[in-house]
Design an enzyme around this catalytic site. Sequence first.
Site, mmCIF file in Angstrom:
data_model
loop_
_atom_site.group_PDB
_atom_site.id
_atom_site.type_symbol
_atom_site.label_atom_id
_atom_site.label_comp_id
_atom_site.label_asym_id
_atom_site.label_seq_id
_atom_site.Cartn_x
_atom_site.Cartn_y
_atom_site.Cartn_z
ATOM 1 N N ILE A 41 0.874 -1.175 0.000
ATOM 2 C CA ILE A 41 0.000 0.000 0.000
ATOM 3 C C ILE A 41 0.914 1.229 0.000
ATOM 4 O O ILE A 41 1.727 1.397 0.909
ATOM 5 C CB ILE A 41 -0.912 0.031 1.241
ATOM 6 C CG1 ILE A 41 -1.683 -1.292 1.376
ATOM 7 C CG2 ILE A 41 -1.865 1.223 1.183
ATOM 8 C CD1 ILE A 41 -2.300 -1.505 2.743
ATOM 9 N N TYR A 42 0.775 2.073 -1.019
ATOM 10 C CA TYR A 42 1.629 3.252 -1.161
ATOM 11 C C TYR A 42 0.861 4.515 -0.807
ATOM 12 O O TYR A 42 -0.335 4.628 -1.087
ATOM 13 C CB TYR A 42 2.156 3.356 -2.595
ATOM 14 C CG TYR A 42 3.263 2.370 -2.868
ATOM 15 C CD1 TYR A 42 4.598 2.746 -2.696
ATOM 16 C CD2 TYR A 42 2.990 1.074 -3.267
ATOM 17 C CE1 TYR A 42 5.625 1.845 -2.923
ATOM 18 C CE2 TYR A 42 4.009 0.171 -3.501
ATOM 19 C CZ TYR A 42 5.325 0.561 -3.326
ATOM 20 O OH TYR A 42 6.329 -0.340 -3.554
ATOM 21 N N TYR A 43 1.590 5.469 -0.224
ATOM 22 C CA TYR A 43 1.005 6.731 0.247
ATOM 23 C C TYR A 43 1.765 7.905 -0.363
ATOM 24 O O TYR A 43 2.953 7.794 -0.669
ATOM 25 C CB TYR A 43 1.124 6.832 1.773
ATOM 26 C CG TYR A 43 0.370 5.747 2.501
ATOM 27 C CD1 TYR A 43 -0.925 5.959 2.954
ATOM 28 C CD2 TYR A 43 0.947 4.507 2.723
ATOM 29 C CE1 TYR A 43 -1.622 4.963 3.609
ATOM 30 C CE2 TYR A 43 0.263 3.499 3.386
ATOM 31 C CZ TYR A 43 -1.025 3.732 3.826
ATOM 32 O OH TYR A 43 -1.713 2.746 4.477
ATOM 33 N N VAL A 115 -2.145 6.074 -2.575
ATOM 34 C CA VAL A 115 -1.941 6.249 -4.011
ATOM 35 C C VAL A 115 -2.404 5.003 -4.751
ATOM 36 O O VAL A 115 -3.112 5.094 -5.752
ATOM 37 C CB VAL A 115 -0.451 6.515 -4.326
ATOM 38 C CG1 VAL A 115 -0.201 6.588 -5.811
ATOM 39 C CG2 VAL A 115 0.014 7.772 -3.630
ATOM 40 N N ALA A 116 -1.982 3.851 -4.262
ATOM 41 C CA ALA A 116 -2.316 2.590 -4.929
ATOM 42 C C ALA A 116 -1.972 1.438 -3.990
ATOM 43 O O ALA A 116 -1.187 1.589 -3.056
ATOM 44 C CB ALA A 116 -1.529 2.447 -6.234
#
Length: 189
Positions: A41-43, A115-116
């Site tokens: 999980i990207y931020y 983000v995704a």
Amino acid sequence: MNNYVEVEGKYRITCNNIRKINYFLEENGFKEKYRVVEKDIYYNHPCRDFSRTDEALRVRIRKYIGQGIVKIVLTYKGSRKILAEGVKARKEIEVELNNWRKMDKILLSLGFQRVASFVKERIIYRKKDVEVTIDHVYGLGRFMEVETNNRSIIENIYSSLSECLQPVNKTYLELCLETQKCRDDFDDS
């Protein structure tokens, strides 16, 4: 917590049958250590765009297949320095967590935005200080990564398998955002 520069080669696997890669690894002393399913999980930062600064903040949930073990790691990655086609170095800082949902709430409360997210199956091979992973990124395809501080080892492995590999300079996150094909099929309970 570790704090070091990650040196990694990343390659798309282009041959239909990866037995050649598995055979090469076995013949050269690499041992399969474990298999995992990972959700990344990207931020993005509330005040600076990580896509512009070439940084990354990630929470990774890693389930060890057949072991019943789950590990959660928060990772910061600094900007990349391209060393060769498909080979990059970047600062990496990691800390292990015990609850990804609480970390997610903290980050979102501070203004970070997701983000995704995507899922991959990963087989990890090791030989001394060299780690090779065979990744199946859901919706994106199969890849091989080679991580070691010795760039010539990365280049030699690529050279030996070049008919099955295509160098990739982009991160999985960039590829997922670019193609919109990555999937997040993960049971995070």
